[in-house]
Design a protein around this motif. Structure first.
Motif, short mmCIF file in Angstrom:
data_model
loop_
_atom_site.label_atom_id
_atom_site.label_comp_id
_atom_site.label_asym_id
_atom_site.label_seq_id
_atom_site.Cartn_x
_atom_site.Cartn_y
_atom_site.Cartn_z
N TRP A 9 -47.84 -84.99 41.29
CA TRP A 9 -49.16 -85.30 40.73
C TRP A 9 -49.04 -85.93 39.34
CZ3 TRP A 9 -53.75 -85.51 43.08
CH2 TRP A 9 -53.89 -84.86 44.30
N TYR A 10 -48.12 -85.41 38.54
CA TYR A 10 -47.96 -85.96 37.19
C TYR A 10 -47.39 -87.38 37.28
CZ TYR A 10 -48.51 -84.41 32.38
OH TYR A 10 -48.99 -84.19 31.10
N LEU A 12 -47.86 -89.43 39.75
CA LEU A 12 -48.95 -90.27 40.25
C LEU A 12 -49.88 -90.64 39.10
CD1 LEU A 12 -50.54 -91.58 42.57
CD2 LEU A 12 -51.69 -89.38 42.89
N ALA A 13 -50.22 -89.66 38.25
CA ALA A 13 -51.08 -89.94 37.10
C ALA A 13 -50.43 -90.96 36.18
CB ALA A 13 -51.37 -88.64 36.35
N ALA A 83 -57.87 -80.26 42.14
CA ALA A 83 -56.56 -80.52 42.73
C ALA A 83 -55.64 -81.23 41.74
CB ALA A 83 -56.72 -81.38 43.99
N VAL A 84 -56.19 -82.18 40.98
CA VAL A 84 -55.39 -82.89 39.99
C VAL A 84 -54.96 -81.95 38.87
CG1 VAL A 84 -55.41 -84.72 38.25
CG2 VAL A 84 -56.40 -85.13 40.51
N GLY A 87 -52.37 -79.68 40.31
CA GLY A 87 -51.17 -80.42 40.69
C GLY A 87 -50.35 -80.88 39.51
N THR A 88 -51.02 -81.25 38.40
CA THR A 88 -50.30 -81.71 37.22
C THR A 88 -49.89 -80.55 36.31
OG1 THR A 88 -52.43 -82.09 36.11
CG2 THR A 88 -51.38 -83.99 37.17
#
Length: 270
Positions: A9-10, A12-13, A83-84, A87-88
Motif C-alpha cells: 500500500w505504501y 502504491l501511494a 483500507a489505505v 494498509g500503509t
C-alpha cells in the motif's frame, strides 16, 4: 526498517504521489544521515501547509524508513480510506480515552516493532503569522520518555509557499516552481529526563526542547533568526479579547425623548 518491509500500500501511494511531486517541485533535502538505519524512532516535524505531509513523506520514503503518521482512529473504519490507512500502516490515536498514554498506545506498539512514528507536535497548522513553529502539545514527549527511542527533529519549508495555510483561496500556487526543503537534524538528547517523573512541567520542558531543535533547523533553512519565544495561540486570543472595546452603554436620550414626547402629547391634548 529495510525497503522490502515498506509494503504494497505504501509503495502504491508512492507510485501515485511521487511523479507529480517530482514534476511540479524542486527539492532541497539534507540530513538524511540522521534518520536511524534500524530500530524504532520518532520524528518531530513542523507543520505549515496541508501539502507538507506529502513533501516530508517523499523525503523520508527515499531514506528507506517510511513514516507512520498519527491520525484519529475514526479514519481506520470501513471503506477505501480505512483500507489505505490500515494498509500503509498509519497510527490510530484513541482520543476518547481518559489516559494520555493510552491515546498513543498504537504509536508505542509501532516503535516497539521498530517503526518510525511521525509527530506533528503542534497538533495543527501553525498559527504563527510568520510561519514559525508555535507552542506544541506533549504527545511526542510522552511517547519519547516512555520508549526512550531517538527523537529526530525535522524542519520543512516551501510547501507553505505553494499552498499557504488559511489562505482565502485554497488553491495551489505552482508558478514559479517552488522548492520543497526538508532537513533532519541529529536526535535530540533527552537522557536527562528519562529518570524523572513525567509531570506536566517535565513534559512541557521536554516538548520545548524538541521544538527548539525543530525551530533551529528551520532558522538555518530560512537564513534568519527565529523569534525568542514560540507563538502561543491561547495567549494571542487573550490579548485580542483584551483589545476589544467594552460594549458602550445605551444612551439615556431614548428615555428622555419618550418623556418629552409624552409631555408634548399631553400639551397638545389639553
Amino acid at each position: 526498517m529495510s525497503r522490502r518491509r515498506i509494503g504494497f500500500w505504501y509503495r502504491l501511494a508512492a507510485v501515485i504521489a511521487k511523479p507529480p511531486l517530482v514534476l511540479l517541485f524542486k527539492r532541497d533535502w539534507s540530513g538524511m544521515e540522521n534518520i536511524p538505519a534500524d530500530g524504532g524512532f520518532i520524528t518531530a516535524v513542523n507543520h505549515n501547509s496541508y501539502l507538507d505531509p506529502l513533501s516530508y513523506a517523499h523525503y523520508q520514503y527515499n531514506t528507506g524508513r517510511v513514516p507512520r503518521f498519527l491520525a484519529k482512529n475514526g479514519l481506520f473504519g470501513k471503506g477505501f480510506v480505512g483500507a489505505v490507512m490500515r494498509g500503509t500502516g498509519q497510527i490510530p490515536v484513541y482520543r476518547e480515552t481518559t489516559n494520555a498514554l493510552d491515546a498513543f498506545r498504537a504509536a508505542l506498539d509501532a516503535i516497539e516493532r521498530g517503526e518510525c512514528v511521525a509527530f506533528y507536535p503542534e497538533g495543527t497548522l501553525t498559527r504563527d503569522p510568520a510561519m514559525w513553529p508555535m507552542t506544541a502539545k506533549t504527545g511526542a514527549a510522552r511517547v519519547a520518555l516512555r520508549t526512550r527511542c531517538p527523537v529526530v527533529p525535522v524542519a520543512q519549508w516551501g510547501a507553505n509557499l505553494a499552498m499557504p495555510p488559511y489562505a482565502k483561496e485554497n488553491k495551489l500556487r505552482l508558478l514559479p516552481r517552488k522548492t520543497l526543503q526538508v532537513k533532519a537534524g541529529p536526535p535530540v538528547d533527552l537522557s536527562a529526563y528519562y529518570d524523572l517523573e513525567p509531570t506536566p512541567e517535565v513534559l512541557r520542558e521536554v516538548t520545548e526542547t524538541i521544538m527548539a531543535a525543530v525551530t533551529a533547523l528551520l532558522a538555518e533553512m530560512r537564513g534568519e533568526p527565529a523569534p525568542p519565544t514560540p507563538y502561543d495561540p491561547r495567549t494571542a486570543r487573550l490579548q485580542q479579547q483584551r483589545r476589544r472595546p467594552a460594549a458602550r452603554p445605551q444612551p439615556a436620550a431614548t428615555a428622555v425623548g419618550d418623556g418629552a414626547q409624552g409631555q408634548k402629547s399631553g400639551e397638545s391634548n389639553q
